[in-house]
Design a protein around this motif. Structure first.
Motif, short mmCIF file in Angstrom:
data_model
loop_
_atom_site.label_atom_id
_atom_site.label_comp_id
_atom_site.label_asym_id
_atom_site.label_seq_id
_atom_site.Cartn_x
_atom_site.Cartn_y
_atom_site.Cartn_z
N GLY A 112 3.92 -0.47 5.69
CA GLY A 112 3.40 0.87 5.39
C GLY A 112 4.13 1.51 4.23
N TYR A 113 5.44 1.36 4.19
CA TYR A 113 6.22 1.93 3.09
C TYR A 113 5.88 1.24 1.77
N GLY A 114 5.79 -0.08 1.80
CA GLY A 114 5.53 -0.81 0.56
C GLY A 114 4.18 -0.49 -0.05
N ILE A 115 3.13 -0.52 0.78
CA ILE A 115 1.79 -0.25 0.25
C ILE A 115 1.66 1.21 -0.18
N SER A 116 2.18 2.13 0.64
CA SER A 116 2.05 3.56 0.32
C SER A 116 2.83 3.94 -0.92
N LEU A 117 3.91 3.22 -1.21
CA LEU A 117 4.70 3.53 -2.39
C LEU A 117 3.91 3.27 -3.67
N PHE A 118 3.02 2.29 -3.61
CA PHE A 118 2.26 1.93 -4.82
C PHE A 118 0.87 2.56 -4.86
N PHE A 119 0.27 2.82 -3.71
CA PHE A 119 -1.13 3.27 -3.71
C PHE A 119 -1.34 4.59 -2.99
N TRP A 120 -0.29 5.24 -2.56
CA TRP A 120 -0.37 6.48 -1.77
C TRP A 120 -0.93 6.17 -0.38
N PRO A 121 -0.58 6.99 0.60
CA PRO A 121 -0.88 6.64 2.00
C PRO A 121 -2.35 6.65 2.38
N THR A 122 -3.16 7.57 1.82
CA THR A 122 -4.54 7.70 2.31
C THR A 122 -5.32 6.40 2.22
N PRO A 123 -5.30 5.66 1.11
CA PRO A 123 -5.97 4.36 1.13
C PRO A 123 -5.16 3.27 1.83
N ALA A 124 -3.84 3.44 1.93
CA ALA A 124 -3.01 2.40 2.53
C ALA A 124 -3.15 2.35 4.04
N VAL A 125 -3.24 3.50 4.68
CA VAL A 125 -3.27 3.55 6.14
C VAL A 125 -4.47 2.81 6.72
N PRO A 126 -5.70 2.99 6.19
CA PRO A 126 -6.82 2.22 6.75
C PRO A 126 -6.62 0.70 6.61
N LEU A 127 -6.00 0.26 5.54
CA LEU A 127 -5.72 -1.17 5.40
C LEU A 127 -4.85 -1.65 6.54
N ILE A 128 -3.78 -0.90 6.80
CA ILE A 128 -2.87 -1.27 7.88
C ILE A 128 -3.57 -1.16 9.23
N GLY A 129 -4.37 -0.09 9.39
CA GLY A 129 -5.03 0.12 10.66
C GLY A 129 -6.04 -0.96 11.00
N ALA A 130 -6.70 -1.50 9.99
CA ALA A 130 -7.74 -2.50 10.25
C ALA A 130 -7.15 -3.86 10.59
N ILE A 131 -5.96 -4.16 10.16
CA ILE A 131 -5.42 -5.51 10.31
C ILE A 131 -4.14 -5.53 11.15
N LEU A 132 -3.15 -4.72 10.78
CA LEU A 132 -1.84 -4.81 11.42
C LEU A 132 -1.74 -4.04 12.72
N VAL A 133 -2.42 -2.89 12.83
CA VAL A 133 -2.29 -2.10 14.06
C VAL A 133 -2.79 -2.86 15.28
N PRO A 134 -3.96 -3.52 15.24
CA PRO A 134 -4.35 -4.31 16.42
C PRO A 134 -3.33 -5.37 16.78
N ALA A 135 -2.72 -6.01 15.78
CA ALA A 135 -1.70 -7.01 16.07
C ALA A 135 -0.48 -6.37 16.71
N GLY A 156 5.53 9.89 4.99
CA GLY A 156 6.75 10.63 4.73
C GLY A 156 7.65 9.98 3.70
N MET A 157 8.23 8.83 4.04
CA MET A 157 9.26 8.23 3.21
C MET A 157 8.73 7.81 1.83
N ALA A 158 7.56 7.19 1.79
CA ALA A 158 7.01 6.73 0.51
C ALA A 158 6.48 7.89 -0.32
N LEU A 159 5.69 8.77 0.32
CA LEU A 159 5.04 9.84 -0.45
C LEU A 159 6.03 10.90 -0.89
N SER A 160 7.08 11.17 -0.10
CA SER A 160 8.02 12.24 -0.47
C SER A 160 8.82 11.91 -1.72
#
Length: 537
Positions: A112-135, A156-160
């Motif tokens: 979450g930190y790595g992806i959000s640091l480069f692409f901001w959280p709003t598009p990053a979170v659905p990516l994580i939610g679709a693949i990693l959260v179920p796992a 928080g950490m990436a966006l701030s």
């Protein structure tokens, strides 16, 4: 300009809403009352105050609907994958990494930190939610723990720090009269301190809630929200079961769109339509007369399950590669912010259509896709709609939205009640380095109450530039402290009517509960980083 009666009424509303939230009570009624009274005092018209209740919620809905739509598309995607059990297969490769709750927590935070640091959280979170959260859920991590890991690390950490795009440091630095790189460096250090402290505290709080890895966790997580019965339906079900003396389990199977097989066959079968109302009862779109139920263990469905379990992660991975090429090269156009979020939602919708056509056939896909999208929209509004009246009240304190809410159509400027209150409070901060740093933190958090972590940065930056030299604190460090407060609060961790909605949506937890759970770990981290800024930077 001095404070008016409207400012004090608005401040009372803020205190009331925060107090009711801390008391773990529903804040819709206080938000509606505070909106009406504030608008009444601002305009002098009680009729306008009543109209403001509707207009404020409508304004909030228009501003937040993109978030609702992303949640709906990702939920629809999970629904069609669940119909063919591709969701179970998709998370299988992550078992080697997510062997338990602890490893799942760490993986979600790091990714979450790595992806959000480069692409901001709003598009990053659905990516994580679709693949990693179920796992992660299957590995034994509670849904609330997954949500907290993603929110703290990404929102928080990436966006701030915003260290890669440097939009936030640029706003702070310009107002403070310093360089963007200096603010960015200070913000990076403070964001890491805040995030690590918050994650450690969260891990300690979660230790008793971790479970052994099991596919049952994933099944319960998916079915427990989408097929949740309303209180009325639950009461009717109990009445029917009592009258007919039938086991409640059969009713629950129907509620989630699963039918029992023939006598002696315990395998569940899903209906061909695939869609259901999301609350209860039979599918929203009935099957064609005489059409057989789809056997989820049939060879064809098993093949489709394997294909889409590989296609979905690959599609999102290629999207990340495309976005990275746009960010770091000139090979493709750059896609950031809202455009990236639109790409995520659009890709999810395309996969829903393709998967439904493959599973149900082109003819029945016309109804099953509609069912999955309806499920997604119902879930998004049922889980997140509660924040609209609250967001509307805080939008009323923002000059950018207040005019629209109050019906100022002739270009009359609307006051920014929240900014005025924060500016007035800043004059009373004692000129001590430590006190100024904590005062800047509180001002930043107050600015973030409106749900936008970036809108308060010009104010905190200006105050940092004015107060820093007088108390012997670097303006860059002071601006970074204000940036921490504003973005950790309004950027999507402490305020429920912000992009925290996305995190709550993809992890399927109540957004107000998520904000409340994050409060203590995040505030503890902010206190630690502020002390570090006052004594070291």
């Amino acid at each position: 300009m001095g404070l008016t009666a409207a400012h004090w009424v608005y401040l009372a509303g803020v205190v009331l809403i925060v107090g009711v939230t801390i008391a773990r009570k529903n804040v819709i009624v206080p938000a509606l009352v505070a909106t009406a009274v504030t608008a009444w005092v601002m305009t002098g018209s009680p009729i306008r105050g009543i109209q403001a209740i509707f207009d404020a919620s409508l304004t909030a809905a228009s501003e937040l609907f993109n978030i609702f739509l992303i949640i709906a598309m990702v939920t629809a995607l999970l629904g069609v994958l669940r119909a063919m059990k591709a969701d179970q297969r998709m998370v299988t490769p992550f078992r080697t990494v997510m062997r338990g709750g602890w490893s799942a927590f760490v993986v979600l935070a790091v990714v979450g930190y790595g992806i959000s640091l480069f692409f901001w959280p709003t598009p990053a979170v659905p990516l994580i939610g679709a693949i990693l959260v179920p796992a992660a859920i299957r590995a034994g991590l509670p849904a609330m723990g997954a949500a907290m890991a993603i929110a703290i690390a990404g929102q928080g950490m990436a966006l701030s720090s915003d260290y890669v795009m440097q939009v936030a440091p640029g706003l702070s630095a310009k107002a403070a009269g310093t360089t963007g790189s200096a603010v960015a460096d200070a913000a990076l250090v403070l964001s890491l301190i805040t995030g690590v402290v918050a994650l450690v505290i969260t891990a300690v709080l979660l230790r008793r809630h971790l479970k052994q890895p099991s596919a049952v966790h994933l099944e319960q997580w998916e079915a427990g929200v989408v097929a949740e019965l309303t209180p009325a339906r639950r009461w009717l079900r109990r009445v029917k079961v009592t009258a007919r003396q039938e086991p409640a389990e059969e009713e629950e199977k129907v509620a989630v769109g699963v039918t029992a097989g023939p006598p002696g066959d315990d395998r569940p079968r899903t209906r061909g339509g695939g869609g259901h109302h999301g609350n209860d009862g039979p599918p929203a779109f009935p099957e064609d007369p005489g059409s057989p139920a789809i056997e989820i263990d049939s060879p064809r469905v098993v093949r489709l399950s394997k294909v889409f379990a590989a296609v979905v992660p690959l599609a999102f991975l290629l999207m990340i590669v495309y976005m990275a090429l746009g960010k770091f090269t000139n090979l493709v156009p750059s896609i950031e912010g809202g455009s990236a979020a639109a790409l995520v939602g659009g890709l999810a919708a395309v996969i829903v259509v393709v998967a439904a056509m493959a599973l149900d056939g082109p003819k029945k896909a016309l109804t099953s896709v509609g069912g999955h999208v309806t499920d997604g929209l119902v879930f998004a509004f049922r889980a997140m709609g509660v924040v609209l009246p609250i967001a509307g009240f805080f939008f009323l304190g923002n000059a950018d939205f207040a005019g629209k809410i109050l019906g100022y159509e002739d270009g009359t400027p609307a006051p920014g009640l929240l900014v005025d209150l924060v500016t007035a409070a800043a004059r009373h901060i004692p000129h001590s380095g430590v006190i100024v740093c904590f005062g800047m933190l509180v001002i930043g958090m107050a600015c973030g109450l409106e749900g936008s972590g970036f809108s308060g940065l010009p104010l905190t930056g200006s105050l940092a530039g004015a107060l820093g030299p007088t108390v012997g604190v670097s303006p860059s460090a002071l601006a970074a402290v204000g940036q921490m407060g504003s973005i950790w609060a309004g950027g999507g961790v402490l305020v429920a009517w912000s992009s925290l909605l996305v995190v709550a949506g993809v992890t399927r937890v109540p957004v107000i509960d998520l904000a409340r759970k994050c409060f203590f770990p995040v505030v503890a981290g902010l206190v630690a980083s502020t002390i570090f800024a006052a004594l070291v930077l």
